[in-house]
Design a protein around this motif. Structure first.
Motif, PDB file in Angstrom:
ATOM      1  N   HIS A 183      33.449  39.404  35.375  1.00  0.00           N
ATOM      2  CA  HIS A 183      32.625  40.335  36.154  1.00  0.00           C
ATOM      3  C   HIS A 183      31.575  40.990  35.271  1.00  0.00           C
ATOM      4  O   HIS A 183      31.799  41.218  34.080  1.00  0.00           O
ATOM      5  CB  HIS A 183      33.497  41.445  36.756  1.00  0.00           C
ATOM      6  CG  HIS A 183      34.384  40.971  37.867  1.00  0.00           C
ATOM      7  ND1 HIS A 183      33.960  40.896  39.175  1.00  0.00           N
ATOM      8  CD2 HIS A 183      35.683  40.562  37.865  1.00  0.00           C
ATOM      9  CE1 HIS A 183      34.951  40.445  39.926  1.00  0.00           C
ATOM     10  NE2 HIS A 183      36.014  40.235  39.156  1.00  0.00           N
ATOM     11  N   SER A 204      25.092  41.234  48.126  1.00  0.00           N
ATOM     12  CA  SER A 204      26.205  41.443  47.213  1.00  0.00           C
ATOM     13  C   SER A 204      25.826  42.504  46.187  1.00  0.00           C
ATOM     14  O   SER A 204      24.702  42.553  45.706  1.00  0.00           O
ATOM     15  CB  SER A 204      26.515  40.111  46.512  1.00  0.00           C
ATOM     16  OG  SER A 204      27.524  40.297  45.561  1.00  0.00           O
ATOM     17  N   GLU A 256      31.156  43.013  47.108  1.00  0.00           N
ATOM     18  CA  GLU A 256      30.508  41.698  46.993  1.00  0.00           C
ATOM     19  C   GLU A 256      30.087  41.171  48.362  1.00  0.00           C
ATOM     20  O   GLU A 256      29.128  40.420  48.478  1.00  0.00           O
ATOM     21  CB  GLU A 256      31.465  40.690  46.346  1.00  0.00           C
ATOM     22  CG  GLU A 256      31.505  40.805  44.822  1.00  0.00           C
ATOM     23  CD  GLU A 256      32.574  39.922  44.176  1.00  0.00           C
ATOM     24  OE1 GLU A 256      32.559  39.801  42.948  1.00  0.00           O
ATOM     25  OE2 GLU A 256      33.443  39.361  44.910  1.00  0.00           O
ATOM     26  N   LYS A 257      30.832  41.568  49.385  1.00  0.00           N
ATOM     27  CA  LYS A 257      30.500  41.102  50.738  1.00  0.00           C
ATOM     28  C   LYS A 257      29.377  41.912  51.366  1.00  0.00           C
ATOM     29  O   LYS A 257      29.039  41.707  52.527  1.00  0.00           O
ATOM     30  CB  LYS A 257      31.749  41.149  51.629  1.00  0.00           C
ATOM     31  CG  LYS A 257      32.740  40.043  51.287  1.00  0.00           C
ATOM     32  CD  LYS A 257      33.951  40.090  52.209  1.00  0.00           C
ATOM     33  CE  LYS A 257      34.991  39.051  51.797  1.00  0.00           C
ATOM     34  NZ  LYS A 257      36.345  39.475  52.173  1.00  0.00           N
ATOM     35  N   GLU A 309      40.313  44.665  44.895  1.00  0.00           N
ATOM     36  CA  GLU A 309      40.071  44.701  46.345  1.00  0.00           C
ATOM     37  C   GLU A 309      38.732  45.373  46.644  1.00  0.00           C
ATOM     38  O   GLU A 309      37.964  44.904  47.493  1.00  0.00           O
ATOM     39  CB  GLU A 309      41.199  45.466  47.059  1.00  0.00           C
ATOM     40  CG  GLU A 309      42.491  44.667  47.160  1.00  0.00           C
ATOM     41  CD  GLU A 309      43.704  45.534  47.527  1.00  0.00           C
ATOM     42  OE1 GLU A 309      43.499  46.706  47.937  1.00  0.00           O
ATOM     43  OE2 GLU A 309      44.841  45.035  47.399  1.00  0.00           O
ATOM     44  N   GLN A 350      35.726  43.149  45.808  1.00  0.00           N
ATOM     45  CA  GLN A 350      35.521  42.099  46.816  1.00  0.00           C
ATOM     46  C   GLN A 350      34.750  42.604  48.016  1.00  0.00           C
ATOM     47  O   GLN A 350      33.866  41.924  48.540  1.00  0.00           O
ATOM     48  CB  GLN A 350      36.884  41.566  47.290  1.00  0.00           C
ATOM     49  CG  GLN A 350      37.423  40.470  46.394  1.00  0.00           C
ATOM     50  CD  GLN A 350      38.728  39.895  46.925  1.00  0.00           C
ATOM     51  OE1 GLN A 350      39.146  40.219  48.049  1.00  0.00           O
ATOM     52  NE2 GLN A 350      39.364  39.055  46.129  1.00  0.00           N
TER      53      GLN A 350
END
Ligand code: DGP
Ligand code: NA
Ligand code: NA
Length: 215
Positions: free
Chosen positions: A42, A11, A206-207, A200, A203
């Motif tokens: 965040h 991440s 983060e993956k 978006e 995210q």
């Protein structure tokens, strides 16, 4: 099952860049976005280029405020060096899960210098190897509308005729991956579009989206 892309250690933060003509509203959108992401919990920082706080940055600032003259190629390389001197810090922030909202980046470098007539590929070359943004947002406004907003501070590039050339350079640089937002919409509408596209992007990072380099 070992799923590499869901590994927490992969991440990372997102590198988000805002670009546009002078007076497009970038700087205030950056600060609104910063507050919004902070409120959501965040880890996020707001950066800008040129970073006038460094030695190189002070040379750039003196050039922009017309206190010094420099060859077009020389100032181009200084702007680029100003991004290079922040590259490793930028990478470590991203790897430690901090999202960076950056007010101008390499696209400004290429757009402003090529607007002076310098060769596009020559302008791009010193930016190669800098971190590639995960998202480029272009706040779109015509040079005429931007000039009407007033507040051109009298710095070197803040003139309608030059901004028209910068707008054309940006048009050449833009591709389908850029998110273009109509900067003449009410501030809140611009902000809303920006928030959605940025969330978006965060995210995906983060993956475990890999970090890549320009160009
Ligand atoms: P700002 O602090 O965002 O207002 O930027 C100062 C001015 O410098 C603005 O007119 C845009 C221009 N600029 C920003 N980055 C670069 C760059 O890398 N190269 C050149 N030539 N101009 C830049
Ligand atoms: Na400016
Ligand atoms: Na810069």
């Amino acid at each position: 099952i070992h799923m590499e892309s869901n590994n927490k250690s992969d991440s990372r933060g997102a590198l988000i860049v805002l670009e546009g003509l002078d007076r497009c509203g970038k700087t205030s959108q950056c600060s609104r976005l910063l507050s919004y992401l902070e409120e959501l919990g965040h880890s996020v920082e707001s950066w800008r280029f040129p970073d006038r706080s460094t030695g190189v940055g002070q040379m750039i600032s003196s050039y922009l405020t017309q206190k010094s003259q420099l060859d077009d190629h020389a100032i181009h390389l200084l702007f680029s060096a100003n991004r290079w001197e922040k590259r490793s810090l930028m990478e470590s922030k991203l790897r430690s899960n901090t999202t960076l909202i950056v007010d101008r980046y390499s696209f400004s470098g290429v757009a402003f210098s090529s607007a002076k007539g310098l060769d596009l590929d020559w302008c791009k070359a010193p930016e190669a190897g800098l971190l590639a943004p995960d998202l480029v947002v272009y706040l779109d406004i015509s040079p005429e509308k931007a000039a009407e907003r007033g507040g051109y501070g009298g710095e070197r590039y803040e003139q309608l005729e030059f901004q028209k050339k910068v707008a054309l350079s940006y048009q050449m640089l833009r591709d389908d991956t850029w998110k273009v937002i109509d900067a003449t919409l009410p501030v809140e509408d611009v902000e809303k579009q920006l928030r959605q596209t940025v969330l978006e992007c965060i995210q995906i990072c983060e993956k475990g989206k890999p970090i890549s380099e320009l160009w």
